[in-house]
Design a protein around this motif. Sequence first.
Motif, PDB file in Angstrom:
ATOM      1  N   SER A  44       0.829  -1.203   0.000  1.00  0.00           N
ATOM      2  CA  SER A  44       0.000   0.000   0.000  1.00  0.00           C
ATOM      3  C   SER A  44       0.862   1.251   0.000  1.00  0.00           C
ATOM      4  O   SER A  44       0.582   2.222  -0.709  1.00  0.00           O
ATOM      5  N   LEU A  45       1.924   1.219   0.798  1.00  0.00           N
ATOM      6  CA  LEU A  45       2.836   2.359   0.854  1.00  0.00           C
ATOM      7  C   LEU A  45       3.571   2.542  -0.469  1.00  0.00           C
ATOM      8  O   LEU A  45       3.776   3.672  -0.922  1.00  0.00           O
ATOM      9  N   ALA A  46       3.963   1.433  -1.091  1.00  0.00           N
ATOM     10  CA  ALA A  46       4.674   1.508  -2.370  1.00  0.00           C
ATOM     11  C   ALA A  46       3.762   1.980  -3.495  1.00  0.00           C
ATOM     12  O   ALA A  46       4.208   2.659  -4.433  1.00  0.00           O
ATOM     13  N   MET A  47       2.479   1.660  -3.390  1.00  0.00           N
ATOM     14  CA  MET A  47       1.524   2.005  -4.440  1.00  0.00           C
ATOM     15  C   MET A  47       1.353   3.518  -4.599  1.00  0.00           C
ATOM     16  O   MET A  47       1.239   4.032  -5.713  1.00  0.00           O
ATOM     17  N   VAL A  48       1.359   4.247  -3.470  1.00  0.00           N
ATOM     18  CA  VAL A  48       1.068   5.680  -3.514  1.00  0.00           C
ATOM     19  C   VAL A  48       2.098   6.470  -4.320  1.00  0.00           C
ATOM     20  O   VAL A  48       1.735   7.156  -5.282  1.00  0.00           O
ATOM     21  N   PRO A  49       3.403   6.424  -3.964  1.00  0.00           N
ATOM     22  CA  PRO A  49       4.370   7.200  -4.757  1.00  0.00           C
ATOM     23  C   PRO A  49       4.460   6.737  -6.205  1.00  0.00           C
ATOM     24  O   PRO A  49       4.684   7.546  -7.109  1.00  0.00           O
ATOM     25  N   LEU A  50       4.280   5.434  -6.423  1.00  0.00           N
ATOM     26  CA  LEU A  50       4.345   4.908  -7.789  1.00  0.00           C
ATOM     27  C   LEU A  50       3.196   5.462  -8.628  1.00  0.00           C
ATOM     28  O   LEU A  50       3.391   5.857  -9.790  1.00  0.00           O
ATOM     29  N   THR A  51       2.013   5.508  -8.019  1.00  0.00           N
ATOM     30  CA  THR A  51       0.839   6.021  -8.726  1.00  0.00           C
ATOM     31  C   THR A  51       0.953   7.527  -8.965  1.00  0.00           C
ATOM     32  O   THR A  51       0.615   8.029 -10.038  1.00  0.00           O
ATOM     33  N   ILE A  52       1.436   8.254  -7.948  1.00  0.00           N
ATOM     34  CA  ILE A  52       1.621   9.705  -8.107  1.00  0.00           C
ATOM     35  C   ILE A  52       2.650   9.994  -9.192  1.00  0.00           C
ATOM     36  O   ILE A  52       2.483  10.925  -9.996  1.00  0.00           O
ATOM     37  N   GLU A  53       3.711   9.194  -9.237  1.00  0.00           N
ATOM     38  CA  GLU A  53       4.727   9.352 -10.280  1.00  0.00           C
ATOM     39  C   GLU A  53       4.115   9.144 -11.663  1.00  0.00           C
ATOM     40  O   GLU A  53       4.478   9.822 -12.634  1.00  0.00           O
ATOM     41  N   TYR A  54       3.154   8.228 -11.743  1.00  0.00           N
ATOM     42  CA  TYR A  54       2.550   7.903 -13.041  1.00  0.00           C
ATOM     43  C   TYR A  54       1.586   8.990 -13.527  1.00  0.00           C
ATOM     44  O   TYR A  54       1.565   9.334 -14.696  1.00  0.00           O
ATOM     45  N   VAL A  55       0.783   9.557 -12.616  1.00  0.00           N
ATOM     46  CA  VAL A  55      -0.246  10.506 -13.081  1.00  0.00           C
ATOM     47  C   VAL A  55      -0.151  11.911 -12.462  1.00  0.00           C
ATOM     48  O   VAL A  55      -0.943  12.778 -12.823  1.00  0.00           O
ATOM     49  N   ASN A  56       0.754  12.182 -11.510  1.00  0.00           N
ATOM     50  CA  ASN A  56       0.985  13.426 -10.769  1.00  0.00           C
ATOM     51  C   ASN A  56      -0.032  13.597  -9.628  1.00  0.00           C
ATOM     52  O   ASN A  56      -1.115  13.003  -9.664  1.00  0.00           O
ATOM     53  N   PRO A  57       0.310  14.403  -8.581  1.00  0.00           N
ATOM     54  CA  PRO A  57      -0.559  14.520  -7.388  1.00  0.00           C
ATOM     55  C   PRO A  57      -1.986  14.965  -7.683  1.00  0.00           C
ATOM     56  O   PRO A  57      -2.936  14.463  -7.069  1.00  0.00           O
ATOM     57  N   SER A  58      -2.160  15.923  -8.600  1.00  0.00           N
ATOM     58  CA  SER A  58      -3.503  16.441  -8.883  1.00  0.00           C
ATOM     59  C   SER A  58      -4.399  15.376  -9.514  1.00  0.00           C
ATOM     60  O   SER A  58      -5.542  15.180  -9.118  1.00  0.00           O
ATOM     61  N   ARG A  59      -3.856  14.665 -10.510  1.00  0.00           N
ATOM     62  CA  ARG A  59      -4.652  13.642 -11.190  1.00  0.00           C
ATOM     63  C   ARG A  59      -4.877  12.427 -10.273  1.00  0.00           C
ATOM     64  O   ARG A  59      -5.900  11.749 -10.382  1.00  0.00           O
ATOM     65  N   TYR A  60      -3.929  12.173  -9.372  1.00  0.00           N
ATOM     66  CA  TYR A  60      -4.141  11.121  -8.377  1.00  0.00           C
ATOM     67  C   TYR A  60      -5.295  11.502  -7.454  1.00  0.00           C
ATOM     68  O   TYR A  60      -6.102  10.666  -7.059  1.00  0.00           O
ATOM     69  N   GLY A  61      -5.375  12.795  -7.134  1.00  0.00           N
ATOM     70  CA  GLY A  61      -6.496  13.286  -6.338  1.00  0.00           C
ATOM     71  C   GLY A  61      -7.821  13.097  -7.053  1.00  0.00           C
ATOM     72  O   GLY A  61      -8.845  12.787  -6.434  1.00  0.00           O
TER      73      GLY A  61
END
Length: 459
Positions: A44-61
Amino acid sequence: MIQNISLGYQKVLSYLNGGGTRNVKAKKNILSSIFIKGASILMSLAMVPLTIEYVNPSRYGIWLTLSSIVGWFAFFDIGLTQGLRNKFAEAIAVGDAKQAKVYVSTTYAALVLIFFVVWVLFLITNSFLDWTEILKVDASMTSELSVLVIIVFTYFCLQFILKTVTSILTADQQPAKASFIELVGQFMALLSIYLLVATTEGSLINLGLALCISPILVLVLANYVLFNKKYKAYKPSISNIDFKHAKSLFQLGGKFFIIQIAAIVQYESANIIIARNFSTTDVTAFNIVYRYFGILNMAFAIFLTPFWSASTEAFMKNDLQWIKSSVKKYNYLNLILVLVGLVMLFFAQDIYNLWLGEGTLEIDFKLSLWGLIFFSIFLFGNTYVSFLNGISALRIQFWSSIISPFLYILVAIYLINELNLGVFALFVAALIANINGAILAPLQYYMIVVKNKKGFWLK
């Protein structure tokens, strides 16, 4: 040295196999769950930065907010899986396999009918919705969001049907196996995101497919394997669907239905309120804090999960001493986790930077502080709520759940618009609305177990 290792191993086995059957099951599940949940937390912890890296913080939001909106449709299961959990446990406790199979078959049939109708209605309605306006994002994302919401909604519908098997495992006091199924799905999703980062440009549609398809495939496999092996005697069949015979299942499910709505409103509406009053980046910040201190809840759940179904069995056998002893141990554990939480709070920003990357996201200390306070009180009430759920003493929780969603939203809006509080207002509102967990559930437990009262308190 080998002799010492062997001696230690024998002591562990002796401890695990000591005590009654209920305690043995609980200890083995807790030990297994420690490793499974530990791996789940890391993923779960690894998923967050990886996902943010893929789509950026705003799009992750945006992804988080959209998932929250779709998550509201979870209430359409009308509490059936929770009702099944209790009724299946009761049937197994008295050795009535036929009744258990009726409950399983009827639950699957009801969920398929309900979610098929909901899915079709949503497809029709979706063509009239402007998701860029709902989420307050750029109009150029219209077609992308329209496709994404169909992917996410289809996933939610299928998940609620297929996850019934994990409720059966939990009812059979084997929550570790249920957690393992979720872990495998989580691992497959993480692997999919890793491959996306390595091979494609950031896309919300690709993200949705990666996070939705993998867990569904794992659940399909789990249903096939378990109902053709371990739970073959309870394998759902058309001939065993009996809505009239399972009337008690729906009555109990109806109470869980209202309780679930309250939980969904409190958790899922937070992202929507933040997105509309602050920004989708603040949605990400709130969820980072929620996930970070949610580790305390995940750790507590490892020990608490077996308690629900074990309480069902213990209360049916009038083993109140076991219940009292268990609650006392959970309260001590809760205190230990609060102390751990204080250490987590002290190092919070450093860990955020290490977790997400230096400078990726600045999170207000007040948000972290109130996140810790929220989870500390939530864990305390969870022990008592779990016991009451296990014995189906739901009336007080039912009525408080009708009030709490309205109280939560009103308080949150007041704190944000009138007192100009920041995003942490959502945690404050959740605490104020948590009347049942903080006050009523402990009182109800005391009256039932300590004072041995029945009647009003047991309904």
